[in-house]
Design a protein around this motif. Structure first.
Motif, PDB file in Angstrom:
ATOM      1  N   SER A 124       0.792  -1.277   0.020  1.00 65.65           N
ATOM      2  CA  SER A 124      -0.067  -0.247   0.009  1.00 65.65           C
ATOM      3  C   SER A 124       0.758   1.297  -0.002  1.00 65.65           C
ATOM      4  N   LEU A 125       1.994   1.406  -0.839  1.00 64.90           N
ATOM      5  CA  LEU A 125       2.947   2.426  -0.951  1.00 64.90           C
ATOM      6  C   LEU A 125       2.250   3.366  -2.115  1.00 64.90           C
ATOM      7  N   CYS A 126       1.355   2.996  -2.732  1.00 66.65           N
ATOM      8  CA  CYS A 126       1.079   4.084  -3.927  1.00 66.65           C
ATOM      9  C   CYS A 126      -0.476   3.694  -4.385  1.00 66.65           C
ATOM     10  N   LYS A 127      -1.394   4.754  -4.394  1.00 65.28           N
ATOM     11  CA  LYS A 127      -2.577   4.599  -4.827  1.00 65.28           C
ATOM     12  C   LYS A 127      -2.531   4.956  -6.147  1.00 65.28           C
ATOM     13  N   HIS A 128      -2.582   3.742  -7.039  1.00 68.92           N
ATOM     14  CA  HIS A 128      -2.298   3.914  -8.364  1.00 68.92           C
ATOM     15  C   HIS A 128      -3.618   4.555  -9.217  1.00 68.92           C
ATOM     16  N   ASP A 129      -3.286   5.367  -9.971  1.00 66.70           N
ATOM     17  CA  ASP A 129      -4.393   5.692 -10.857  1.00 66.70           C
ATOM     18  C   ASP A 129      -4.246   5.468 -12.451  1.00 66.70           C
ATOM     19  N   LEU A 130      -4.899   5.707 -13.338  1.00 67.52           N
ATOM     20  CA  LEU A 130      -4.858   5.368 -14.521  1.00 67.52           C
ATOM     21  C   LEU A 130      -3.404   5.758 -15.293  1.00 67.52           C
ATOM     22  N   SER A 131      -2.858   6.878 -14.737  1.00 64.45           N
ATOM     23  CA  SER A 131      -1.696   7.158 -15.319  1.00 64.45           C
ATOM     24  C   SER A 131      -0.677   6.427 -14.876  1.00 64.45           C
ATOM     25  N   SER A 132      -0.424   5.940 -13.557  1.00 71.48           N
ATOM     26  CA  SER A 132       0.698   5.031 -13.181  1.00 71.48           C
ATOM     27  C   SER A 132       0.470   3.631 -13.999  1.00 71.48           C
ATOM     28  N   TYR A 133      -0.867   3.297 -13.987  1.00 71.61           N
ATOM     29  CA  TYR A 133      -1.169   2.086 -14.663  1.00 71.61           C
ATOM     30  C   TYR A 133      -0.608   1.901 -16.176  1.00 71.61           C
ATOM     31  N   ALA A 134      -0.879   3.282 -16.799  1.00 75.26           N
ATOM     32  CA  ALA A 134      -0.465   3.143 -18.164  1.00 75.26           C
ATOM     33  C   ALA A 134       1.113   3.175 -18.631  1.00 75.26           C
ATOM     34  N   THR A 135       1.773   3.924 -17.409  1.00 74.59           N
ATOM     35  CA  THR A 135       3.306   3.780 -17.513  1.00 74.59           C
ATOM     36  C   THR A 135       3.825   2.157 -17.388  1.00 74.59           C
ATOM     37  N   VAL A 136       3.219   1.517 -16.541  1.00 69.57           N
ATOM     38  CA  VAL A 136       3.404   0.114 -16.432  1.00 69.57           C
ATOM     39  C   VAL A 136       3.240  -0.617 -17.674  1.00 69.57           C
ATOM     40  N   ILE A 137       1.778  -0.418 -17.962  1.00 65.68           N
ATOM     41  CA  ILE A 137       1.467  -1.257 -19.472  1.00 65.68           C
ATOM     42  C   ILE A 137       2.176  -0.775 -20.457  1.00 65.68           C
ATOM     43  N   HIS A 138       2.645   0.270 -20.617  1.00 67.21           N
ATOM     44  CA  HIS A 138       3.332   0.752 -21.776  1.00 67.21           C
ATOM     45  C   HIS A 138       4.747  -0.186 -21.718  1.00 67.21           C
TER      46      HIS A 138
END
Length: 497
Positions: free
Chosen positions: A102-116
């Motif tokens: 629980s070190l980051c409340k991921h949003d669409l932007s951080s998901y996008a980075t990982v997915i890219h």
């Protein structure tokens, strides 16, 4: 049964798409957009990157947890991930770590980075799993579909992540998997209107999904739109940008033909075959099997045979589905001899028979009244460890009851239920009850009837009449009268309802 097998053979595949250079200047709002992340990482960010890249696997996570107990913002996480872009496995482990702790409340932007970065590293299954999660995250803007919002963010972060067009194919595929078909359509239209080339398998999957959910007519319209066959929409797209033309392949046409067949639009199957030939797309085994299934449904068996011969002449593999289609066609019209001929030819061709092969033959023999041969084929089927369908058991029971071999029919039912966990059909029960009543075995008939009702089947007029005739034959007019009254009351209730 043949079309079920044909549908299973539809396989959307294509060679790898080449990266499209249009992406070098593509943005969601088609204007210059500033980077969403800072170009100057602060010291804690660089420290975390150093720990991740230089510390041993077992110690790095404890160091990060002690250094950053309050965690990271989604933007900080994305900065760290971008610094690790050449190590997508490490990026994924870091992402999972931040989630687990629980070190980051991921949003669409951080998901996008990982997915890219995962897509860039061709970690397809991992990227798809995160896409499925991302498009299901609670939406901040209820006016915009979450998948379209996520597409916007993927586009804006595309260049900075050094991504590849493949990521949008993954997004569309996942949208289809989670039934976001309208969203997938919107994404495809935006990409195609800006000259972005999709994989042929993605286009085929879209056509298939639309055909299954909205009907094949809608699927056909999407086919024409996606492949640039609709003149009005082509003109509109040319006004906006240069359109990249994608050519349909055999799997495209197979999907359309299979869906037309499933909906009973046989003429459209033949029209699609002609359209496939006009575009110089060579049919494969699945294509021939669908067209043969149509000809068999129409009783055009000679034309179906010619298709099978054409496959041999053109060196197109004649697989079990093709043979089952022709065997099933002949068995359906009662020409069991020709069905057996093709069964033997199938073996000589080195093609292994399937459960459907035996079911066609069992049903064919029962249809012409040769129940002994039907039982022989059925036993061979069981020896090969195939599991029969309830319809096959029904055909055998009906055939045996017609021959007044009730005890054998009862045994067939018992084995079907106990060994194969089959649910008997209403007709199976009806055949047995009629046969038992004709034999005067009223007690056993009542047991079967009780079991039938327990399975949720209501007694039909035919069953009532069987019991009435049976009791009358035994001289039990009182019971026959009671049943006749009950039958009339049942009939009246059905008419009133």
């Amino acid at each position: 049964m043949a079309v079920v097998q044909i549908l299973k053979q539809i396989f959307f595949s294509s060679p790898k798409s080449r990266p499209n250079l249009h992406f070098l200047s593509f943005h969601y709002d088609f204007s210059t957009t500033s980077s969403p992340w800072s170009d100057q990482p602060n010291p804690p960010i660089s420290t975390v990157v150093s720990i991740l890249t230089h510390h041993r696997s077992k110690s790095r996570w404890g160091h990060i947890l002690s250094l950053c107990p309050s965690g990271f913002t989604p933007t900080q996480f994305s900065q760290i991930a971008l610094s690790l872009k050449n190590n997508p496995h490490l990026v994924l482990r870091f992402f999972v770590f931040t989630q687990r702790k629980s070190l980051c409340k991921h949003d669409l932007s951080s998901y996008a980075t990982v997915i890219h970065l995962l897509s860039r590293g061709r970690l397809t299954s991992q990227a798809q799993e995160l896409i499925r999660v991302a498009v299901r995250l609670p939406a901040n803007d209820l006016q915009t579909k979450q998948e379209l919002r996520f597409f916007e963010i993927l586009v804006k972060t595309y260049r900075e992540c050094g991504s590849a067009p493949y990521v949008f194919d993954l997004l569309i595929t996942c949208c289809l998997e989670v039934k976001r078909i309208d969203g997938a359509l919107g994404i495809v239209r935006m990409l195609l209107s800006r000259g972005i080339c999709l994989k042929i398998s993605t286009c085929n999957a879209l056509i298939w999904a639309v055909s299954r959910s909205q009907g094949v007519i809608s699927g056909y319209e999407i086919y024409r739109e996606v492949f640039g066959l609709d003149s009005e929409k082509i003109e509109m797209s040319i006004k906006n940008a240069k359109r990249v033309r994608i050519r349909p392949n055999v799997h495209t046409f197979n999907a359309l033909m299979a869906c037309f067949y499933r909906e009973g639009l046989f003429e459209r199957v033949e029209d699609t075959w002609i359209e496939m030939e006009s575009l110089r797309c060579e049919p494969n085994c699945s294509s021939y099997s669908v067209l043969m299934a149509v000809l068999c449904e129409e009783g055009k068996m000679r034309e179906a045979e010619k298709l099978l011969e054409e496959m041999r002449d053109k060196n197109v593999e004649r697989d079990v589905v093709a043979y089952n289609t022709i065997i099933g066609g002949f068995c359906k019209i009662g020409d069991i001899g020709r069905g057996e001929d093709f069964f033997r030819e199938m073996g000589l061709d080195g093609v292994e028979s399937s459960c459907s092969t035996f079911e066609y033959l069992v049903n064919g023999h029962c249809r012409v009244g040769d129940v002994d041969l039907a039982i022989s084929v059925y036993k061979d089927m069981i020896r090969k460890t195939f599991r029969p369908e309830s319809s096959t058991i029904e055909a055998l029971i009906g055939g045996l009851c017609d021959k007044r071999r009730i005890s054998e029919a009862m045994e067939i039912l018992r084995v079907g239920v106990e060994k194969f966990s089959l649910s008997p059909t209403k007709n199976s029960y009806m055949f047995l009850i009629k046969g038992l009543c004709e034999d005067g075995n009223m007690e056993e008939a009542l047991k079967v009837q009780a079991e039938m009702v327990g399975k949720g089947f209501e007694p039909s007029l035919e069953i009532y009449n069987a019991f009435i005739d049976g009791y009358m034959e035994q001289g039990n007019g009182e019971m026959a009268k009671i049943l006749r009254t009950e039958m009339l009351e049942t009939q009246k209730r059905e008419e009133d309802s």
